[in-house]
Scaffold this active site. Structure first.
Site, PDB file in Angstrom:
ATOM      1  N   GLY A  16      83.414 -49.318  16.852  1.00 45.33           N
ATOM      2  CA  GLY A  16      81.997 -49.014  16.725  1.00 45.33           C
ATOM      3  C   GLY A  16      81.759 -47.578  16.327  1.00 45.33           C
ATOM      4  O   GLY A  16      82.654 -46.733  16.348  1.00 45.33           O
ATOM      5  N   ASP A  71      71.981 -43.374  32.671  1.00 45.73           N
ATOM      6  CA  ASP A  71      71.692 -44.162  31.462  1.00 45.73           C
ATOM      7  C   ASP A  71      72.096 -45.622  31.669  1.00 45.73           C
ATOM      8  O   ASP A  71      72.786 -46.214  30.840  1.00 45.73           O
ATOM      9  CB  ASP A  71      72.411 -43.577  30.250  1.00 45.73           C
ATOM     10  N   MET A 114      77.570 -39.605  18.020  1.00 48.38           N
ATOM     11  CA  MET A 114      78.453 -38.494  18.320  1.00 48.38           C
ATOM     12  C   MET A 114      79.897 -38.744  17.881  1.00 48.38           C
ATOM     13  O   MET A 114      80.764 -37.918  18.128  1.00 48.38           O
ATOM     14  CB  MET A 114      78.435 -38.211  19.833  1.00 48.38           C
TER      15      MET A 114
END
Length: 689
Positions: free
Chosen positions: A54, A170, A58
């Site tokens: 993937g 998160d 970043m």
């Protein structure tokens, strides 16, 4: 190769820099390296690149094989912009160091931050699975039973993070992965922060899942993650489902109303508290939220006919829905099986090896794999032939070969026929120690040789499950020596996994334990026991039998009445002995004497062999006629089987031979947990001396 998803959680892990950095001393410039790897490439003589998984804002994440540790890993490449200033790069280093402190099967392991061939890489656990978001979009809203199991693991992972002094910040469905073995793994430590740093109130995260204090840049703590977890749980059971982003946004808006518009379900009051705007009103930990969910019982149709706990027996393949707490080990073994032809699972008696292979490993096998499972007993070749028989169907030639299975050529031919029917095949030899305790050295050598040839010549994956104290016997068999390089040590589950193994089977049937204190007492009694699993499974089975069907509770009254975990097994055995009667106690002792080997393990005997002992020993004394002696012994034997202290099974006979009924002690833990039996064995040993 198809393009990898841009939102793969591994592509974001350990890379998002929390907060807004201010210009500081610049690091040496680095080019913004992107996608410079190729499958098959070796990095730093350490990592073999396999596939691109993937891309994230970043960097990228690649699947690789660690040649040193001999495990699959995910490698995250860090792009050049992370090194624009020293503060940003130091934050990344701190995040990696913090993430390494968390050790939980429900949290993605972070291994290291390394520089290889000019690339800055984060090495982490490779998770082979799909995101929770993908599952919800594919399956729609989850039933409470499925949602409950996912929630228990998700919250166990969060509790481990909080226990390490971190706040995740998160939590969302994109950052939760589900494996084929059923393990739930919390991903993305990119925004994780130590509690001391979190108090500074760095504003970071995904807006839709931010608690009010997080969105306002205030200090955060475990209750911040509880808020996000509450939103994720609501999404799992939302009746409208999460078919697209618009439905998700509708749910998000509803949950931010005052009061929140929470989906109607037994979970509703719990979720309302989890997402309270005032953090003081929320659950103070992920564990507290998990406990509240456990208190919500929902009756399951047909549950009254279920047997969620095996007692002293092992879980079977059909019991997989009640088998919990071993997901990580199941994945570990399957990863090894992809590369190894002969490997072993070892563990102490009572560690759950048989349950693991039957209810854990087999149900998680990949598509295209076939399997057979056998126990050697005192006729290992016949046992293997019986296991293969259903696999050959109406193949007359293969059936003839199975009859002559002791001939290596015929055995390899029959197994080869089975092998060709599948993409891959797995031969499991459970309770492998029986080969050494119940067979002559000559039979041991020939059967071990056959297994070695099956692995090497027939391309069959062979898995040997055995007691750890019998592993050394494999050293004397040259064909079995490769097993020493591919071992999986299976200890009893501990901590959160043991708790799930105890609670989840009852919850799956709509029942719950009466109080948390009782659960803690049960876990405490077995934590340091080698045979923890059968002891707690037996106690839970007794509690299930005495459950309160009106309230849906496994009650404290029943638990205290049986004397807790430690007294349940001995109490049951003593009660059975009292039922049999004082006059017949010597028969019980004689049965157990002949069902235990000289090494202190179980022995499997034919029913006829056991009954003949009493015909000879008692009829010669003149005290009891032979016919009556046999009838009495058979009655006692059946009582022990009905009480589940012994187990009986039938082996089909060969051509022209009748079927044989076999008997063995239900579980080896009985050899040490029943004081009377321990005393009998000691007396027999003293008498022998």
């Amino acid at each position: 190769m198809s393009a990898p998803p841009d939102d793969d959680p591994r592509a974001a892990a350990v890379t998002s820099v929390p907060g807004e950095s201010t210009p500081t001393e610049a690091l040496p410039e680095r080019e913004d390296r992107v996608a410079s790897f190729s499958p098959g490439e070796i990095l730093g003589e350490r990592y073999r690149i396999e596939a691109l998984l993937g891309r994230g804002g970043m960097g990228e994440v690649w699947k690789a094989y660690d040649l040193k540790l001999r495990v699959e890993v995910a490698l995250k490449t860090l792009t050049g912009k992370l090194f624009s200033d020293a503060r940003a790069f130091e934050l990344v280093r701190r995040e990696v160091r913090a993430a390494r402190e968390v050790v939980s099967p429900n949290v993605c392991r972070i291994f290291d931050l390394v520089e290889v061939d000019g690339h800055e890489l984060v090495s982490m656990e490779y998770i082979d699975g799909a995101t929770l978001l993908g599952l919800l979009r594919e399956k729609g809203p989850l039933e409470l039973r499925a949602a409950s199991e996912i929630a228990s693991q998700l919250l166990a992972g969060l509790e481990a993070i909080h226990g390490a002094g971190l706040v995740h910040r998160d939590v969302k469905p994109e950052n939760v992965m589900l494996t084929r073995a059923g393990r739930v793994v919390l991903m993305d430590f990119g925004l994780a922060a130590r509690k001391a740093d979190a108090a500074l109130g760095l504003r970071a995260g995904t807006p839709a899942y931010m608690s009010p204090e997080q969105a306002q840049g205030e200090g955060v703590d475990a209750r911040t993650d509880v808020y996000a977890a509450g939103l994720v749980l609501a999404e799992m059971i939302c009746a409208e489902g999460l078919s697209d982003e618009s439905t998700r946004q509708t749910l998000w808006k509803a949950l931010r109303h005052d009061p929140p518009a929470m989906p109607e379900s037994p979970w509703r009051p719990i979720l309302l508290r989890a997402v309270a705007k005032d953090r003081e009103e929320r659950f103070d930990s992920a564990a507290a939220l998990a406990r509240a969910l456990e208190e919500v019982a929902f009756r399951v149709e047909g549950a009254e006919d279920q047997t969620p706990y095996p007692g002293l027996s092992s879980f079977k393949e059909q019991d997989a829905e009640f088998f919990f707490g071993r997901e990580a080990e199941v994945e570990e073994v399957w990863k090894k099986l992809e590369h190894a032809s002969l490997l072993g699972i070892i563990g102490a008696s009572g560690s759950g090896k048989s349950s693991f292979v039957r209810a854990g490993l087999i149900p998680a096998k990949p598509d295209g794999w076939g399997h057979v499972i056998c126990q050697p007993g005192n006729r290992p070749f016949a046992a293997l032939g019986q296991a293969l028989l259903p696999e050959v169907g109406r193949d007359d030639e293969a059936m003839r070969e199975l009859i002559g299975l002791e001939d290596p050529k015929l055995a390899l031919s029959a197994i080869g026929r089975w092998r060709r029917r599948h993409d891959e095949v797995l031969l499991i030899v459970d309770q492998f120690e029986e080969l050494f305790t119940q067979n002559t050295p000559e039979v041991q050598s020939r059967f071990a040789s056959l297994l070695g040839r099956v692995a090497l010549e027939a391309a069959v994956h062979v898995l040997l499950a055995m007691r750890d104290d019998f592993l050394i016997h494999c050293q004397s068999q040259r064909s079995l020596k490769p097993v020493f390089s591919e071992l999986t040590a299976l200890g009893p589950p501990t901590g959160a996994d043991l708790r799930r193994a105890l609670l989840q089977p009852a919850l799956a049937c709509g029942y719950r334990f009466a109080d948390e204190k009782m659960v803690e007492e049960m876990l405490a009694e077995v934590t340091r026991e080698r045979g923890a699993l059968p002891l707690i499974a037996f106690t839970a089975a007794r509690l299930w039998e005495q459950r309160d069907r009106d309230t849906g509770y496994l009650t404290r009254e029943a638990y205290d009445g049986m004397g807790g975990v430690g007294g349940a097994l001995a109490q049951h055995a003593e009660a059975t002995l009292a039922l049999i009667g004082e006059q017949r106690r010597s028969i019980v002792r004689e049965f157990f004497r002949n069902l235990v080997t000289a090494q202190g393990t179980r022995a499997t005997r034919d029913v006829e062999e056991l009954l003949s002992l009493f015909v000879v020993s008692e009829s010669l004394t003149g005290e009891v006629p032979a016919v009556e002696s046999r009838a009495v012994a058979f009655e006692v034997l059946q009582t022990l089987i009905d009480a589940r202290l012994l187990t009986s099974f039938e082996l089909p006979g060969g051509e022209g031979e009748p079927a044989r009924r076999r008997v063995e002690i239900i579980h080896e833990s009985l050899l040490t947990a029943w004081p009377r039996l321990v005393r009998w064995q000691a007396q027999d040993a003293d008498g022998a001396k």
